[in-house]
Scaffold this active site. Structure first.
Site, PDB file in Angstrom:
ATOM      1  CG  MET A 169     -10.145 -14.212  -0.273  1.00 33.29           C
ATOM      2  SD  MET A 169     -10.433 -13.117   0.711  1.00 33.29           S
ATOM      3  CE  MET A 169     -12.451 -13.376   1.084  1.00 33.29           C
ATOM      4  CG  ASP A 223     -16.706 -23.041 -13.782  1.00 39.52           C
ATOM      5  OD1 ASP A 223     -16.004 -23.364 -13.138  1.00 39.52           O
ATOM      6  OD2 ASP A 223     -18.130 -23.083 -14.407  1.00 39.52           O
ATOM      7  N   GLY A 224     -15.721 -18.614 -12.061  1.00 39.54           N
ATOM      8  CA  GLY A 224     -15.658 -17.799 -12.082  1.00 39.54           C
ATOM      9  C   GLY A 224     -14.209 -16.891 -12.261  1.00 39.54           C
ATOM     10  CG  HIS A 225     -11.909 -17.667  -8.370  1.00 38.81           C
ATOM     11  ND1 HIS A 225     -12.757 -18.593  -7.353  1.00 38.81           N
ATOM     12  CD2 HIS A 225     -11.351 -16.854  -7.388  1.00 38.81           C
ATOM     13  CE1 HIS A 225     -12.971 -17.743  -6.370  1.00 38.81           C
ATOM     14  NE2 HIS A 225     -12.349 -16.868  -6.347  1.00 38.81           N
ATOM     15  NE  ARG A 245     -19.486 -12.906   1.589  1.00 43.19           N
ATOM     16  CZ  ARG A 245     -17.872 -12.684   0.820  1.00 43.19           C
ATOM     17  NH1 ARG A 245     -17.824 -12.123  -0.098  1.00 43.19           N
ATOM     18  NH2 ARG A 245     -17.265 -12.184   2.278  1.00 43.19           N
TER      19      ARG A 245
END
Ligand code: PAF
Length: 294
Positions: free
Chosen positions: A36, A41-43, A193
């Site tokens: 979204m 960094d996770g993506h 978030r």
């Protein structure tokens, strides 16, 4: 130095399908990373996972109204599209699929993909309709992109389980690959978030991974009871004035059903997980981990 190619940006399902058809006919395999936006960094770790498994990575960016409840954070959800496109370019993404809401849900749209029992607990219980929004949009993204595989993060463990089930139940013929949760040095799981936390709330949010770490320490004791594990999480969150617990659950990693008795066969890596959802200020954060894996 090889030139970095700007990813093509595609805004509607028909153009997305033609792009994928062309990529496949030139012999390239395709991996989808559905997001979204507000990429962190996770993506980027999901994109890396995807890049190591396919020739071309498609990143979808779509803030899906169907998966937000009435009063939830759809309007506040960050949408830094230029920064996201630059991140995709640096990550050598082949195409960014960023459909408009009108392209995804044109006038007259009324079909939904309804998940089953896996969606009734935890996030499904706290956010009615959320997973129906997720399964509907993911089905549409898979239909438009037609990837060989799609990578989803374990941070949203329940979402991952529901999508796996859906892909199997509906014969969607795409491999669902799980990628481990990426964390800040203090343990907070990366999430779009997190950007909405004030500096004080950001410091407070560390109570979430800490509660899970302490629960795992309690669980490692031979005499640990389920009540003691859950009580430790409640205690750590209650101790942080800026945080309030929505739920904590110890659940079967396969069925997602709450466990009411931690008998010996469950006390091994991979059998049960712990998940929590908590608010810090008005930001709702979730996290989960294997209860026993070291
Ligand atoms: O995990 C997310 O970011 C979303 O739920 C997803 C899978 C992109 C669907 O909107």
């Amino acid at each position: 130095m090889a030139a970095v190619l700007r990813p093509v940006t595609i805004e509607n399902p028909a153009d997305m399908r033609s792009w994928s058809r062309a990529a496949r006919s030139s012999g390239r395999s395709i991996a989808l990373v559905a997001t979204m936006g507000a990429l962190h960094d996770g993506h980027l770790a999901l994109i890396e996972h995807a890049r190591s498994r396919a020739d071309a990575v498609v990143v979808s960016i779509f803030v899906n109204p169907l998966q937000f409840g009435e009063n939830h954070d759809f309007t506040n959800y960050p949408r830094p599209i230029d920064t996201d496109l630059a991140a995709c370019e640096r990550a050598e993404v082949a195409a960014v699929y960023a459909p408009t809401a009108a392209a995804m849900y044109p006038r007259g749209f009324e079909t939904r993909v309804v998940p089953g029992r896996l969606a009734s607990t935890m996030e499904g219980h706290s956010r009615p309709g959320h997973f129906e929004g997720v399964t509907t949009v993911v089905t549409k993204l898979l239909a438009a992109v037609g990837p060989d595989l799609a990578v989803f993060g374990e941070k949203d463990y329940q979402q991952l389980a529901i999508i796996r089930r859906m892909v199997s139940d509906l014969d969607l013929g795409v491999d669902i690959v799980a990628a481990p949760t990426v964390r800040e040095p203090d343990g907070l799981a990366l999430s779009s978030r997190n950007q909405r936390l004030t500096p004080a709330q950001r410091r407070a949010a560390v109570c979430i991974p800490r509660s899970i770490a302490e629960a795992r320490e309690v669980a490692a004791r031979p005499d640990a009871t389920l009540d003691a594990i859950l009580a430790r999480v409640r205690h750590v969150i209650d101790d942080e004035p800026q945080a309030s617990l929505d739920y904590v659950s110890v659940f079967d990693a396969g069925t997602l059903e709450a466990i009411d008795d931690l008998d010996d066969p469950m006390r091994v890596a991979g059998r049960c997980r712990i998940a929590i959802a908590a608010r810090v200020g008005d930001v709702r954060l979730i996290d989960n981990a294997d209860l026993y894996d070291r």
